[in-house]
Design a protein around this motif. Structure first.
Motif, mmCIF file in Angstrom:
data_model
loop_
_atom_site.group_PDB
_atom_site.id
_atom_site.type_symbol
_atom_site.label_atom_id
_atom_site.label_comp_id
_atom_site.label_asym_id
_atom_site.label_seq_id
_atom_site.Cartn_x
_atom_site.Cartn_y
_atom_site.Cartn_z
ATOM 1 N N CYS A 1 0.837 -1.199 0.000
ATOM 2 C CA CYS A 1 0.000 0.000 0.000
ATOM 3 C C CYS A 1 0.872 1.248 0.000
ATOM 4 N N TRP A 2 0.519 2.187 -0.873
ATOM 5 C CA TRP A 2 1.253 3.443 -0.894
ATOM 6 C C TRP A 2 0.380 4.572 -1.381
ATOM 7 N N ASP A 3 0.945 5.741 -1.525
ATOM 8 C CA ASP A 3 0.231 6.990 -1.777
ATOM 9 C C ASP A 3 -0.644 6.939 -3.036
ATOM 10 N N ALA A 4 -1.948 7.139 -2.856
ATOM 11 C CA ALA A 4 -2.899 7.071 -3.971
ATOM 12 C C ALA A 4 -2.642 8.159 -5.006
ATOM 13 N N GLU A 5 -2.304 9.369 -4.574
ATOM 14 C CA GLU A 5 -2.049 10.458 -5.517
ATOM 15 C C GLU A 5 -0.843 10.155 -6.399
ATOM 16 N N LYS A 6 0.203 9.593 -5.804
ATOM 17 C CA LYS A 6 1.390 9.244 -6.587
ATOM 18 C C LYS A 6 1.074 8.132 -7.578
ATOM 19 N N MET A 7 0.254 7.173 -7.153
ATOM 20 C CA MET A 7 -0.132 6.103 -8.078
ATOM 21 C C MET A 7 -0.929 6.655 -9.246
ATOM 22 N N ASN A 8 -1.900 7.529 -8.956
ATOM 23 C CA ASN A 8 -2.736 8.089 -10.009
ATOM 24 C C ASN A 8 -1.949 8.973 -10.974
ATOM 25 N N ALA A 9 -0.826 9.505 -10.508
ATOM 26 C CA ALA A 9 0.000 10.365 -11.353
ATOM 27 C C ALA A 9 0.896 9.562 -12.308
ATOM 28 N N GLN A 10 1.007 8.267 -12.104
ATOM 29 C CA GLN A 10 1.855 7.437 -12.962
ATOM 30 C C GLN A 10 1.301 7.388 -14.375
ATOM 31 N N THR A 11 2.213 7.321 -15.350
ATOM 32 C CA THR A 11 1.800 7.164 -16.735
ATOM 33 C C THR A 11 1.624 5.681 -17.042
ATOM 34 N N GLU A 12 0.822 5.422 -18.050
ATOM 35 C CA GLU A 12 0.580 4.043 -18.467
ATOM 36 C C GLU A 12 1.873 3.433 -19.008
ATOM 37 N N PRO A 13 2.150 2.176 -18.693
ATOM 38 C CA PRO A 13 3.343 1.539 -19.271
ATOM 39 C C PRO A 13 3.169 1.340 -20.771
ATOM 40 N N ASP A 14 4.266 1.387 -21.493
ATOM 41 C CA ASP A 14 4.257 1.169 -22.938
ATOM 42 C C ASP A 14 4.274 -0.332 -23.199
ATOM 43 N N PRO A 15 3.202 -0.897 -23.781
ATOM 44 C CA PRO A 15 3.166 -2.351 -24.013
ATOM 45 C C PRO A 15 4.224 -2.812 -25.013
ATOM 46 N N ASN A 16 4.770 -1.895 -25.793
ATOM 47 C CA ASN A 16 5.798 -2.251 -26.774
ATOM 48 C C ASN A 16 7.210 -2.168 -26.209
ATOM 49 N N ASP A 17 7.340 -1.714 -24.954
ATOM 50 C CA ASP A 17 8.657 -1.593 -24.335
ATOM 51 C C ASP A 17 9.154 -2.980 -23.956
ATOM 52 N N THR A 18 10.172 -3.446 -24.637
ATOM 53 C CA THR A 18 10.712 -4.783 -24.375
ATOM 54 C C THR A 18 12.035 -4.719 -23.628
ATOM 55 N N SER A 19 12.374 -3.543 -23.095
ATOM 56 C CA SER A 19 13.640 -3.426 -22.372
ATOM 57 C C SER A 19 13.583 -4.241 -21.087
ATOM 58 N N ASP A 20 14.739 -4.677 -20.642
ATOM 59 C CA ASP A 20 14.813 -5.440 -19.400
ATOM 60 C C ASP A 20 14.418 -4.550 -18.226
ATOM 61 N N GLU A 21 13.725 -5.138 -17.276
ATOM 62 C CA GLU A 21 13.334 -4.394 -16.094
ATOM 63 C C GLU A 21 14.536 -4.224 -15.181
ATOM 64 N N GLU A 22 14.442 -3.207 -14.319
ATOM 65 C CA GLU A 22 15.511 -2.951 -13.360
ATOM 66 C C GLU A 22 15.635 -4.120 -12.389
ATOM 67 N N SER A 23 16.820 -4.251 -11.825
ATOM 68 C CA SER A 23 17.022 -5.241 -10.779
ATOM 69 C C SER A 23 16.270 -4.784 -9.535
ATOM 70 N N PHE A 24 15.685 -5.700 -8.831
ATOM 71 C CA PHE A 24 14.932 -5.414 -7.621
ATOM 72 C C PHE A 24 15.512 -6.337 -6.546
ATOM 73 N N PRO A 25 16.552 -5.894 -5.829
ATOM 74 C CA PRO A 25 17.286 -6.779 -4.911
ATOM 75 C C PRO A 25 16.415 -7.532 -3.917
ATOM 76 N N TRP A 26 15.392 -6.889 -3.363
ATOM 77 C CA TRP A 26 14.510 -7.560 -2.401
ATOM 78 C C TRP A 26 13.877 -8.781 -3.049
ATOM 79 N N LEU A 27 13.344 -8.601 -4.258
ATOM 80 C CA LEU A 27 12.704 -9.687 -4.984
ATOM 81 C C LEU A 27 13.723 -10.733 -5.426
#
Length: 116
Positions: free
Chosen positions: A8-34
């Motif tokens: 759970c995190w800030d609703a305003e910040k979530m709503n401000a996010q742009t839609e992801p580009d479905p054509n973006d095939t770049s590798d995702e960032e490393s997420f050390p916790w995961l």
């Protein structure tokens, strides 16, 4: 035992996010916790949710569905994602949740699954 971590995190910040580009095939960032949970065989699945503005709430009253925009509760934080983990105890799940990066700015709710 399986546990659902509601991220759970800030609703305003979530709503401000742009839609992801479905054509973006770049590798995702490393997420050390995961990365660490995957290496330990604890992480089952998880994902980020679309912002609340993209959601719908459905209720059935007198046999008729009522659909409203978004999960608009009077709260600053909303569920922004989830992780499903499998570990030995609630205490271990809480410890894992404490390491989640969003725990530094939001809330990680830990819920045991009662399913079969």
């Amino acid at each position: 035992m399986k546990f659902l971590l509601l991220v759970c995190w800030d609703a305003e910040k979530m709503n401000a996010q742009t839609e992801p580009d479905p054509n973006d095939t770049s590798d995702e960032e490393s997420f050390p916790w995961l990365d660490e949970l995957q290496a330990r065989g604890i992480w089952v699945t998880g994902d980020q949710l679309a912002p609340p503005r993209r959601g719908r709430s459905v209720r059935v009253r007198d046999g008729k569905p009522i659909v409203t925009d978004g999960p608009f509760a009077e709260t600053k934080e909303v569920i922004g994602g989830f992780d499903l983990i499998e570990c030995g105890s609630l205490e271990e799940a809480v410890e894992i949740a404490g390491g989640h990066p969003i725990a530094q700015m939001g809330t990680i709710e830990v819920r045991p699954l009662w399913g079969n």
